[in-house]
Every structure is written in structure tokens, then in C-alpha cells.
Design a protein around this motif. Structure first.
Motif, PDB file in Angstrom:
ATOM      1  N   ASN B  13       0.801  -1.220   0.000  1.00 43.77           N
ATOM      2  CA  ASN B  13       0.000   0.000   0.000  1.00 43.77           C
ATOM      3  C   ASN B  13       0.833   1.269   0.000  1.00 43.77           C
ATOM      4  OD1 ASN B  13      -2.624  -0.610  -0.327  1.00 43.77           O
ATOM      5  ND2 ASN B  13      -3.040  -0.951   1.853  1.00 43.77           N
ATOM      6  N   GLU B  14       1.842   1.283   0.819  1.00 43.93           N
ATOM      7  CA  GLU B  14       2.612   2.505   0.977  1.00 43.93           C
ATOM      8  C   GLU B  14       3.234   2.913  -0.359  1.00 43.93           C
ATOM      9  OE1 GLU B  14       6.168   2.881   1.176  1.00 43.93           O
ATOM     10  OE2 GLU B  14       6.074   5.009   1.756  1.00 43.93           O
ATOM     11  N   LYS B  15       3.723   1.927  -1.094  1.00 41.70           N
ATOM     12  CA  LYS B  15       4.328   2.215  -2.392  1.00 41.70           C
ATOM     13  C   LYS B  15       3.276   2.719  -3.377  1.00 41.70           C
ATOM     14  CE  LYS B  15       8.028  -0.075  -4.726  1.00 41.70           C
ATOM     15  NZ  LYS B  15       8.583  -1.338  -5.217  1.00 41.70           N
ATOM     16  N   GLN B  16       2.115   2.095  -3.360  1.00 44.12           N
ATOM     17  CA  GLN B  16       1.025   2.550  -4.229  1.00 44.12           C
ATOM     18  C   GLN B  16       0.736   4.033  -3.981  1.00 44.12           C
ATOM     19  OE1 GLN B  16      -2.570   0.254  -4.471  1.00 44.12           O
ATOM     20  NE2 GLN B  16      -1.514  -1.698  -4.169  1.00 44.12           N
ATOM     21  N   GLU B  17       0.624   4.382  -2.702  1.00 37.41           N
ATOM     22  CA  GLU B  17       0.299   5.775  -2.374  1.00 37.41           C
ATOM     23  C   GLU B  17       1.387   6.732  -2.835  1.00 37.41           C
ATOM     24  OE1 GLU B  17      -0.907   6.734   1.576  1.00 37.41           O
ATOM     25  OE2 GLU B  17      -2.411   5.139   1.618  1.00 37.41           O
ATOM     26  N   ARG B  18       2.653   6.292  -2.669  1.00 38.49           N
ATOM     27  CA  ARG B  18       3.743   7.148  -3.101  1.00 38.49           C
ATOM     28  C   ARG B  18       3.621   7.435  -4.595  1.00 38.49           C
ATOM     29  NH1 ARG B  18       7.822   3.589  -0.970  1.00 38.49           N
ATOM     30  NH2 ARG B  18       8.785   3.676  -3.026  1.00 38.49           N
ATOM     31  N   ILE B  19       3.331   6.390  -5.350  1.00 37.53           N
ATOM     32  CA  ILE B  19       3.213   6.558  -6.802  1.00 37.53           C
ATOM     33  C   ILE B  19       2.020   7.431  -7.156  1.00 37.53           C
ATOM     34  CG2 ILE B  19       2.817   5.349  -8.976  1.00 37.53           C
ATOM     35  CD1 ILE B  19       4.279   2.935  -7.704  1.00 37.53           C
ATOM     36  N   ILE B  20       0.871   7.143  -6.525  1.00 38.19           N
ATOM     37  CA  ILE B  20      -0.335   7.925  -6.808  1.00 38.19           C
ATOM     38  C   ILE B  20      -0.103   9.394  -6.514  1.00 38.19           C
ATOM     39  CG2 ILE B  20      -2.691   8.352  -6.029  1.00 38.19           C
ATOM     40  CD1 ILE B  20      -2.950   5.300  -5.666  1.00 38.19           C
ATOM     41  N   ASN B  21       0.452   9.674  -5.339  1.00 41.71           N
ATOM     42  CA  ASN B  21       0.660  11.077  -4.987  1.00 41.71           C
ATOM     43  C   ASN B  21       1.655  11.764  -5.905  1.00 41.71           C
ATOM     44  OD1 ASN B  21      -1.142  11.572  -2.858  1.00 41.71           O
ATOM     45  ND2 ASN B  21       0.170  10.456  -1.433  1.00 41.71           N
ATOM     46  N   ALA B  22       2.720  11.054  -6.239  1.00 43.84           N
ATOM     47  CA  ALA B  22       3.706  11.654  -7.143  1.00 43.84           C
ATOM     48  C   ALA B  22       3.070  11.971  -8.489  1.00 43.84           C
ATOM     49  CB  ALA B  22       4.881  10.710  -7.330  1.00 43.84           C
ATOM     50  N   ALA B  23       2.267  11.035  -8.982  1.00 41.87           N
ATOM     51  CA  ALA B  23       1.644  11.234 -10.293  1.00 41.87           C
ATOM     52  C   ALA B  23       0.594  12.338 -10.239  1.00 41.87           C
ATOM     53  CB  ALA B  23       1.022   9.927 -10.771  1.00 41.87           C
ATOM     54  N   LEU B  24      -0.245  12.317  -9.204  1.00 44.41           N
ATOM     55  CA  LEU B  24      -1.254  13.371  -9.063  1.00 44.41           C
ATOM     56  C   LEU B  24      -0.585  14.734  -9.051  1.00 44.41           C
ATOM     57  CD1 LEU B  24      -3.691  11.949  -6.323  1.00 44.41           C
ATOM     58  CD2 LEU B  24      -4.162  12.246  -8.755  1.00 44.41           C
ATOM     59  N   LYS B  25       0.478  14.825  -8.286  1.00 46.35           N
ATOM     60  CA  LYS B  25       1.187  16.103  -8.173  1.00 46.35           C
ATOM     61  C   LYS B  25       1.694  16.574  -9.530  1.00 46.35           C
ATOM     62  CE  LYS B  25       5.126  18.062  -5.622  1.00 46.35           C
ATOM     63  NZ  LYS B  25       6.145  17.728  -4.583  1.00 46.35           N
ATOM     64  N   GLU B  26       2.363  15.682 -10.229  1.00 48.24           N
ATOM     65  CA  GLU B  26       2.959  16.066 -11.507  1.00 48.24           C
ATOM     66  C   GLU B  26       1.899  16.428 -12.551  1.00 48.24           C
ATOM     67  OE1 GLU B  26       5.976  16.708 -12.085  1.00 48.24           O
ATOM     68  OE2 GLU B  26       6.156  16.737 -14.265  1.00 48.24           O
ATOM     69  N   PHE B  27       0.865  15.625 -12.653  1.00 50.71           N
ATOM     70  CA  PHE B  27      -0.203  15.925 -13.614  1.00 50.71           C
ATOM     71  C   PHE B  27      -0.942  17.203 -13.225  1.00 50.71           C
ATOM     72  CE2 PHE B  27      -0.129  11.287 -14.840  1.00 50.71           C
ATOM     73  CZ  PHE B  27       0.179  11.501 -16.162  1.00 50.71           C
ATOM     74  N   ALA B  28      -1.172  17.380 -11.928  1.00 51.22           N
ATOM     75  CA  ALA B  28      -1.885  18.581 -11.481  1.00 51.22           C
ATOM     76  C   ALA B  28      -1.085  19.825 -11.830  1.00 51.22           C
ATOM     77  CB  ALA B  28      -2.136  18.512  -9.980  1.00 51.22           C
ATOM     78  N   LYS B  29       0.226  19.719 -11.652  1.00 51.61           N
ATOM     79  CA  LYS B  29       1.052  20.900 -11.849  1.00 51.61           C
ATOM     80  C   LYS B  29       1.227  21.229 -13.330  1.00 51.61           C
ATOM     81  CE  LYS B  29       4.883  20.946  -9.282  1.00 51.61           C
ATOM     82  NZ  LYS B  29       6.329  20.802  -9.011  1.00 51.61           N
ATOM     83  N   ASN B  30       1.392  20.192 -14.154  1.00 52.67           N
ATOM     84  CA  ASN B  30       1.801  20.435 -15.534  1.00 52.67           C
ATOM     85  C   ASN B  30       0.822  20.019 -16.611  1.00 52.67           C
ATOM     86  OD1 ASN B  30       4.659  19.509 -13.972  1.00 52.67           O
ATOM     87  ND2 ASN B  30       4.627  21.451 -15.035  1.00 52.67           N
TER      88      ASN B  30
END
Lengths: 210, 210
Positions: B13-30
Motif C-alpha cells: 500500500n505505501e508504495k502505491q500511495e507514493r506513486i499515486i501522490n507523485a503522479a497526481l502532483k505532476e499531472f496537477a502541476k503540468n
DNA sequence: TATTAATATGACCCGAGTGGTCAATATAGT
DNA sequence: ACTATATTGACCACTCGGGTCATATTAATA
């Protein structure tokens, strides 16, 4: 030392505006680094060579915009009557002047807002200077000469001011979203804003005050 | 046809969340196109190969996020008590649940907001579908069961609701800007929000209503 | 109108960064 | 010990970045 950009200033006004707006738009949308000069010249309908003839490089273009926008804001403040004591009348006036600027430079405010998230090291010092100047010259004037006695005294004044400002901001944003293009903002926006003012006045002014 | 992403879901789970948050952040920003998968894997602390093992390509990753966020929102709605008749209590609850989501996925709401400006053709249809579904399932419930009789009747109800919502939005944004990091939002935010509720209630409720 | 000076153009350069691949390596399961 | 699975990051072909400059177009001067 101040750069003069004489090449750019000797252009016809309409072309200058096209370039400024294209650049403001691109920088506002993508930030300094990811903004593309290719995109800017396409939007402004000039050639790449011309852009780099007017401004030697991307950084100079950005710094020019900073300065330009600062002046525009300065002008806004100068047009407002800082002796008007009625709070709502005051922000109404401010809104009106901002509206005029908005018609001419639709992306100026977006550009300004985006500055706070900008993290490009090359332009950071200039941005910080601009911010400092704006806070000094702007917030200084701020709410001076406002007749606060009109307001009910049983509310926290700062919070009330926030509510009023957030309402105006929220309204403006919602209004923009209703439009297809950022360009066709009309005068109706002010009428609708007044209806919100009316409500807020009756909430926050003492009974009998107008 | 629904894709299962079994590779991804069998991760801890922890890894999934890390990936989800990283991706959300990047897509949200750019936005979709300018978002960089390199940036995502760096932030998520996984290798490039892994990301493209879990998701076959950028588009699949994006579509997965769309679906994921939709579910998260759905969950929010399910946690709220839609029988609570008091308007302020209701949006207070909504705020609380959103706050919980925010702690887990700080960029989920930014991601959602950014979707409205997304113009990448590859993902546009999926976005439109999501929007349609959210409007249907969300606004459907909307303000049902609210006891509107508590409100003063001499104000336009829609405008009053707008003022309340914009105040909450404005407050939330201002609060976030006060913080250094998006991560350290604390419970205090709710106390401060309540002070605004108090003011707004006294403005918009009939005398004697609470 | 012929000549010169000033502007404007876009094909081109190279470096940086892109999404995506895959042989090599590390880990887990039996 | 051996196999199967998971993870890695160097690598690839390609796009797009800021910036240049020889050439073409326009304006000014005579």
C-alpha cells in the motif's frame, strides 16, 4: 540599471500589445522555465527572429514583463479615489479599474498570481523585489480613509473584510468560467456584482447605514 | 472495458500511495502533456522500468488516476450524513471528510481542478465522462434534505449559498498559503473555519435560529 | 526610380528532456 | 540450488527548447 528596450518600444502599439499578451499568457500558464518562446511568437503572430531582436533573450523578456505589469498596477492605484470613505464603493471602483485593465491585458492578473509559485532561480530576485515594492506602495494605501463606523461592531472586522473579498474573488472567477473566451467580458459583470454588494451591506453595515 | 492494473494493485500500500501522490502532483502541476514520467518516478522513488511495468504507458497511468480519484470522491460522499438538515453542519462535515482525504492525497483536489483546463486530446473523452458522472452522482445529492426555513427569506438563496461557499474556498486557500508545506495541515483549520461559520450564520439565518 | 538602411523572417543548430524498452540484476518462492 | 518474478537504469529515437543568422521584405533617402 534600467534597460530601455528601445527596439520594442518603437513598434506600433497594437503589435506591442499582441506580444505582451502572448507572453503574459504563456508565462502565466507554464511558469518561467516551461514557457515556450515558440508558443509566444506563434500566438503573437511574429517571427522568432523578431522576438529575439526586440528582447535579447527569454530572461530579458520576462524582466520586461515584470516591470510592465508593475507599472500597470501602479496606474490602477492612481486612478482610484482613495478618499472615498465607503468600503463597498471603494472596492467597486477598484473592481472597475481592474476590469478596464483586464480588457486590455487579460492575462496580467494571472501572470501576477503565478509569480508567487515561480521558482526559477534566474528571475527570483527580480520577482522578490517587485513583491516588496508592491506591498509597500499598495498595502500602504490599502484601506486608508475608510469609514469603519458604518460596520456592525459585533463582528471581527478582519474576518468580515475577508468574506467580502473572497466573495468578490469567487464571483469573478465563477463569472469567467461561465464565458467561453476570456476576451468577451462585458459590463454586465458589474451589475451582478452589485447584487452581491447589496446583500453584504445589509449583513455587515449597521442598520440604517447605506 | 475496465482495466485491472493487477501488477500495480499487488504492490504494498505505501508504495502505491507514493506513486499515486507523485503522479497526481505532476499531472496537477503540468497537465497531461507536460507532465514528466521521469519526474514522477523520481518523486515516487521507484525506477522508470517499474512504472512502465505497472502501467503500460503514460495514458494508462493517467486513466488509472482518473478512475482512482473518482472513487475517492465517491467515498467522500458516502461518508457524509445526507440527512443532516443544518446547512452549515453539512458543509462542515463535508469539509472534515475532504480534510481527511487531503491528508492522504494532498494533490487529489488540485488534480481534479486542473482537469477542467486539460486539453490533451488523448484523455479528453475520459475526462468528460468523469465530469458527467460526477455531476450526476454529486449534484444529484447536493443540498437535499437541507432545512432552508432557517434562512432569512429576504435574500436570494443562490447568492447566499455562493457567498458561503466562496468564503470557505477562500479561507481554505488562504490557509494553505500560510503553510510552508502542503503536508502539515492540522486540525486548527476547522476551529478557524467555525469562526467564519458563526459570522455567516448570524448574517443569513433568521433571528433565533441556530 | 535606384540605392541604401532598417526590419522581419524561418530554416537551422545543438543540447536537454521526452516516453518507452530491455538486458542485466536483485529478490522471493519452492 | 534453482526457478520465477520484480526491479533497475542505461539506452534509444525523437521532440522541442532557446537562440542564431543568412536571406527576404519593407521603408527611407536621393
Amino acid at each position: 540599471m534600467k534597460i530601455i528596450y528601445s527596439k520594442f518600444h518603437s513598434l506600433e502599439n497594437e503589435k506591442q500589445e499582441r506580444i505582451i499578451n502572448a507572453a503574459l499568457k504563456e508565462f502565466a500558464k507554464n511558469g518561467y522555465h516551461k514557457a515556450s518562446t515558440n508558443e509566444i511568437v506563434k500566438e503573437a503572430e511574429i517571427s522568432k527572429g523578431s522576438l529575439f531582436n526586440y528582447f535579447n533573450n527569454k530572461k530579458e523578456l520576462f524582466l520586461f514583463l515584470l516591470d510592465y505589469v508593475a507599472n500597470v498596477i501602479e496606474q490602477i492605484y492612481d486612478e482610484v479615489n482613495w478618499n472615498e470613505p465607503d468600503f463597498f464603493e471603494r472596492i467597486r471602483q477598484l473592481g472597475l479599474v481592474k476590469f478596464k485593465v483586464y480588457k486590455k491585458f487579460p492575462y496580467a492578473f494571472n501572470f501576477l498570481k503565478a509569480l508567487s509559485h515561480e521558482d526559477a532561480a534566474e528571475v527570483k530576485p527580480a520577482i522578490n523585489k517587485l513583491k516588496k515594492d508592491m506591498v509597500e506602495s499598495g498595502l500602504e494605501r490599502g484601506y486608508q480613509n475608510i469609514d469603519w463606523t458604518k460596520f456592525r461592531e459585533d463582528f471581527d472586522r478582519e474576518k468580515v473584510i475577508n468574506i467580502i473579498n473572497w466573495t468578490m474573488l469567487g464571483f469573478a472567477e465563477e463569472y469567467m468560467n461561465r464565458l467561453d473566451s476570456i476576451e468577451d467580458v462585458g459590463m454586465e459583470i458589474l451589475h451582478e456584482a452589485d447584487e452581491y454588494f447589496e446583500i453584504l451591506k445589509r449583513c455587515f453595515y449597521k442598520k440604517g447605514e447605506r
